[in-house]
Motif scaffolding. Structure first.
Motif, PDB file in Angstrom:
ATOM      1  N   GLN A 101       0.782  -1.166   0.174  1.00 39.22           N
ATOM      2  CA  GLN A 101      -0.039   0.058  -0.100  1.00 39.22           C
ATOM      3  C   GLN A 101       0.960   1.247   0.013  1.00 39.22           C
ATOM      4  O   GLN A 101       1.470   1.482   1.102  1.00 39.22           O
ATOM      5  N   GLU A 102       1.107   1.812  -1.146  1.00 34.45           N
ATOM      6  CA  GLU A 102       2.030   2.894  -1.398  1.00 34.45           C
ATOM      7  C   GLU A 102       1.322   4.311  -0.924  1.00 34.45           C
ATOM      8  O   GLU A 102       2.019   5.040   0.060  1.00 34.45           O
ATOM      9  N   THR A 103       0.223   4.739  -1.356  1.00 30.26           N
ATOM     10  CA  THR A 103      -0.458   5.624  -0.507  1.00 30.26           C
ATOM     11  C   THR A 103      -2.220   5.320   0.019  1.00 30.26           C
ATOM     12  O   THR A 103      -2.322   3.932  -0.414  1.00 30.26           O
ATOM     13  N   ASP A 104      -2.826   6.124   0.177  1.00 31.32           N
ATOM     14  CA  ASP A 104      -4.488   5.789   0.475  1.00 31.32           C
ATOM     15  C   ASP A 104      -4.936   5.095  -0.858  1.00 31.32           C
ATOM     16  O   ASP A 104      -5.881   4.560  -0.629  1.00 31.32           O
ATOM     17  N   CYS A 105      -4.583   5.617  -2.267  1.00 31.42           N
ATOM     18  CA  CYS A 105      -5.103   5.296  -3.342  1.00 31.42           C
ATOM     19  C   CYS A 105      -4.089   4.539  -4.249  1.00 31.42           C
ATOM     20  O   CYS A 105      -4.466   4.430  -5.569  1.00 31.42           O
ATOM     21  N   VAL A 106      -2.891   4.055  -4.066  1.00 30.76           N
ATOM     22  CA  VAL A 106      -2.087   3.466  -4.724  1.00 30.76           C
ATOM     23  C   VAL A 106      -1.332   2.182  -4.276  1.00 30.76           C
ATOM     24  O   VAL A 106      -1.018   2.443  -3.127  1.00 30.76           O
ATOM     25  N   LYS A 107      -1.707   1.052  -4.856  1.00 36.95           N
ATOM     26  CA  LYS A 107      -1.051  -0.284  -4.505  1.00 36.95           C
ATOM     27  C   LYS A 107      -0.111  -0.752  -5.489  1.00 36.95           C
ATOM     28  O   LYS A 107      -0.332  -0.473  -6.751  1.00 36.95           O
ATOM     29  N   THR A 108       0.943  -1.542  -5.045  1.00 37.04           N
ATOM     30  CA  THR A 108       1.920  -1.991  -5.917  1.00 37.04           C
ATOM     31  C   THR A 108       1.838  -3.541  -5.800  1.00 37.04           C
ATOM     32  O   THR A 108       1.830  -3.886  -4.485  1.00 37.04           O
ATOM     33  N   PHE A 109       1.569  -4.231  -6.999  1.00 37.30           N
ATOM     34  CA  PHE A 109       1.123  -5.666  -6.975  1.00 37.30           C
ATOM     35  C   PHE A 109       2.470  -6.437  -7.561  1.00 37.30           C
ATOM     36  O   PHE A 109       2.884  -6.013  -8.634  1.00 37.30           O
ATOM     37  N   GLU A 110       2.982  -7.228  -6.978  1.00 37.53           N
ATOM     38  CA  GLU A 110       4.320  -8.073  -7.388  1.00 37.53           C
ATOM     39  C   GLU A 110       3.849  -9.448  -7.563  1.00 37.53           C
ATOM     40  O   GLU A 110       3.307 -10.085  -6.872  1.00 37.53           O
ATOM     41  N   PRO A 141      10.352  -0.230 -21.630  1.00 41.29           N
ATOM     42  CA  PRO A 141       9.685   1.043 -21.109  1.00 41.29           C
ATOM     43  C   PRO A 141       8.547   1.499 -22.378  1.00 41.29           C
ATOM     44  O   PRO A 141       8.694   1.448 -23.504  1.00 41.29           O
ATOM     45  N   GLY A 142       7.484   1.837 -22.092  1.00 40.30           N
ATOM     46  CA  GLY A 142       6.376   2.145 -22.647  1.00 40.30           C
ATOM     47  C   GLY A 142       5.328   1.192 -23.085  1.00 40.30           C
ATOM     48  O   GLY A 142       4.156   1.422 -23.429  1.00 40.30           O
ATOM     49  N   GLN A 143       5.688  -0.259 -22.738  1.00 46.41           N
ATOM     50  CA  GLN A 143       4.718  -1.114 -23.086  1.00 46.41           C
ATOM     51  C   GLN A 143       3.795  -1.387 -21.953  1.00 46.41           C
ATOM     52  O   GLN A 143       4.144  -1.110 -20.856  1.00 46.41           O
ATOM     53  N   PHE A 144       2.754  -2.024 -22.157  1.00 46.09           N
ATOM     54  CA  PHE A 144       1.667  -2.225 -21.190  1.00 46.09           C
ATOM     55  C   PHE A 144       1.413  -3.656 -21.244  1.00 46.09           C
ATOM     56  O   PHE A 144       1.580  -4.389 -22.149  1.00 46.09           O
ATOM     57  N   VAL A 145       0.580  -4.343 -20.383  1.00 44.08           N
ATOM     58  CA  VAL A 145      -0.043  -5.522 -20.352  1.00 44.08           C
ATOM     59  C   VAL A 145      -1.451  -5.385 -20.096  1.00 44.08           C
ATOM     60  O   VAL A 145      -1.936  -4.357 -19.371  1.00 44.08           O
ATOM     61  N   MET A 146      -2.238  -6.394 -20.407  1.00 45.65           N
ATOM     62  CA  MET A 146      -3.597  -6.104 -20.126  1.00 45.65           C
ATOM     63  C   MET A 146      -3.883  -7.193 -18.782  1.00 45.65           C
ATOM     64  O   MET A 146      -3.528  -8.259 -18.869  1.00 45.65           O
ATOM     65  N   PRO A 198      -5.673  -1.991 -19.488  1.00 50.30           N
ATOM     66  CA  PRO A 198      -4.322  -1.897 -19.644  1.00 50.30           C
ATOM     67  C   PRO A 198      -3.567  -1.367 -18.651  1.00 50.30           C
ATOM     68  O   PRO A 198      -4.038  -0.450 -17.804  1.00 50.30           O
ATOM     69  N   PHE A 199      -2.345  -1.580 -18.375  1.00 50.80           N
ATOM     70  CA  PHE A 199      -1.455  -0.999 -17.187  1.00 50.80           C
ATOM     71  C   PHE A 199      -0.182  -1.112 -17.707  1.00 50.80           C
ATOM     72  O   PHE A 199       0.239  -2.191 -18.402  1.00 50.80           O
ATOM     73  N   GLY A 200       0.445   0.079 -17.303  1.00 46.35           N
ATOM     74  CA  GLY A 200       2.145   0.082 -17.882  1.00 46.35           C
ATOM     75  C   GLY A 200       2.897  -0.922 -16.809  1.00 46.35           C
ATOM     76  O   GLY A 200       2.321  -0.978 -15.528  1.00 46.35           O
ATOM     77  N   VAL A 201       3.855  -1.432 -17.236  1.00 42.26           N
ATOM     78  CA  VAL A 201       4.648  -2.271 -16.471  1.00 42.26           C
ATOM     79  C   VAL A 201       5.523  -1.577 -15.727  1.00 42.26           C
ATOM     80  O   VAL A 201       6.337  -0.543 -16.064  1.00 42.26           O
ATOM     81  N   CYS A 248       7.864  -2.756 -13.357  1.00 43.05           N
ATOM     82  CA  CYS A 248       9.169  -3.474 -13.232  1.00 43.05           C
ATOM     83  C   CYS A 248       8.911  -4.710 -13.711  1.00 43.05           C
ATOM     84  O   CYS A 248       7.829  -5.529 -14.061  1.00 43.05           O
ATOM     85  N   THR A 249      10.252  -5.377 -14.218  1.00 40.60           N
ATOM     86  CA  THR A 249       9.845  -6.670 -15.303  1.00 40.60           C
ATOM     87  C   THR A 249      10.407  -7.873 -14.389  1.00 40.60           C
ATOM     88  O   THR A 249       9.990  -9.091 -14.616  1.00 40.60           O
ATOM     89  N   LYS A 250      11.396  -7.722 -13.438  1.00 38.02           N
ATOM     90  CA  LYS A 250      11.995  -8.700 -12.603  1.00 38.02           C
ATOM     91  C   LYS A 250      11.932  -8.620 -11.206  1.00 38.02           C
ATOM     92  O   LYS A 250      12.637  -7.707 -10.686  1.00 38.02           O
ATOM     93  N   PRO A 251      10.897  -9.153 -10.451  1.00 38.34           N
ATOM     94  CA  PRO A 251       9.762  -9.672 -10.905  1.00 38.34           C
ATOM     95  C   PRO A 251       8.697  -8.572 -11.541  1.00 38.34           C
ATOM     96  O   PRO A 251       8.813  -7.629 -11.189  1.00 38.34           O
ATOM     97  N   PHE A 252       7.751  -9.029 -12.338  1.00 36.94           N
ATOM     98  CA  PHE A 252       6.767  -8.367 -12.829  1.00 36.94           C
ATOM     99  C   PHE A 252       6.047  -7.842 -11.706  1.00 36.94           C
ATOM    100  O   PHE A 252       5.463  -8.075 -10.840  1.00 36.94           O
ATOM    101  N   THR A 253       5.895  -6.227 -12.053  1.00 36.51           N
ATOM    102  CA  THR A 253       5.136  -5.610 -10.820  1.00 36.51           C
ATOM    103  C   THR A 253       4.376  -4.567 -11.561  1.00 36.51           C
ATOM    104  O   THR A 253       4.778  -4.012 -12.572  1.00 36.51           O
ATOM    105  N   LEU A 254       3.231  -4.261 -11.119  1.00 33.32           N
ATOM    106  CA  LEU A 254       2.282  -3.213 -11.387  1.00 33.32           C
ATOM    107  C   LEU A 254       1.915  -2.485 -10.408  1.00 33.32           C
ATOM    108  O   LEU A 254       1.615  -2.866  -9.172  1.00 33.32           O
ATOM    109  N   THR A 255       2.009  -0.982 -10.521  1.00 37.44           N
ATOM    110  CA  THR A 255       1.554   0.023  -9.631  1.00 37.44           C
ATOM    111  C   THR A 255       0.341   0.641 -10.172  1.00 37.44           C
ATOM    112  O   THR A 255       0.290   0.943 -11.219  1.00 37.44           O
ATOM    113  N   ILE A 256      -0.650   0.369  -9.184  1.00 45.99           N
ATOM    114  CA  ILE A 256      -2.238   0.668  -9.559  1.00 45.99           C
ATOM    115  C   ILE A 256      -2.812   1.932  -8.845  1.00 45.99           C
ATOM    116  O   ILE A 256      -2.589   1.813  -7.441  1.00 45.99           O
TER     117      ILE A 256
END
Length: 80
Positions: free
Chosen positions: A32-41, A50-55, A65-68, A70-78
């Protein structure tokens, strides 16, 4: 195709001239980065630049769609 050792499922479908692959991943850590931002590993790395996204698809929420982050390990910040 199912990889029973890593509990991952991959599917491919053709869309025009492209082939899309779907892989089921496990979330290994949520920060839980902030009240409204989470990072999922996730439990594996991906090959992305850089610039690519995943569904990402979640039951009851649909596919988005979400921007990547980190790739090692795969991480999304939402932002929610």
């Amino acid at each position: 195709m199912k990889d029973t050792k890593n509990c991952q499922t991959s599917k491919a479908k053709h869309t025009g001239n492209k082939m899309e692959f779907y892989t089921q991943l496990k979330i290994t850590k949520i920060t839980q980065e902030t009240d409204c931002v989470k990072t999922f590993e996730f439990n594996q790395k991906i090959d992305a630049k850089p610039g690519q996204f995943v569904m990402a698809w979640l039951p009851k929420y649909g596919e988005k769609p979400f921007g990547v982050a980190c790739t090692k390990p795969f991480t999304l910040t939402i932002f929610n």
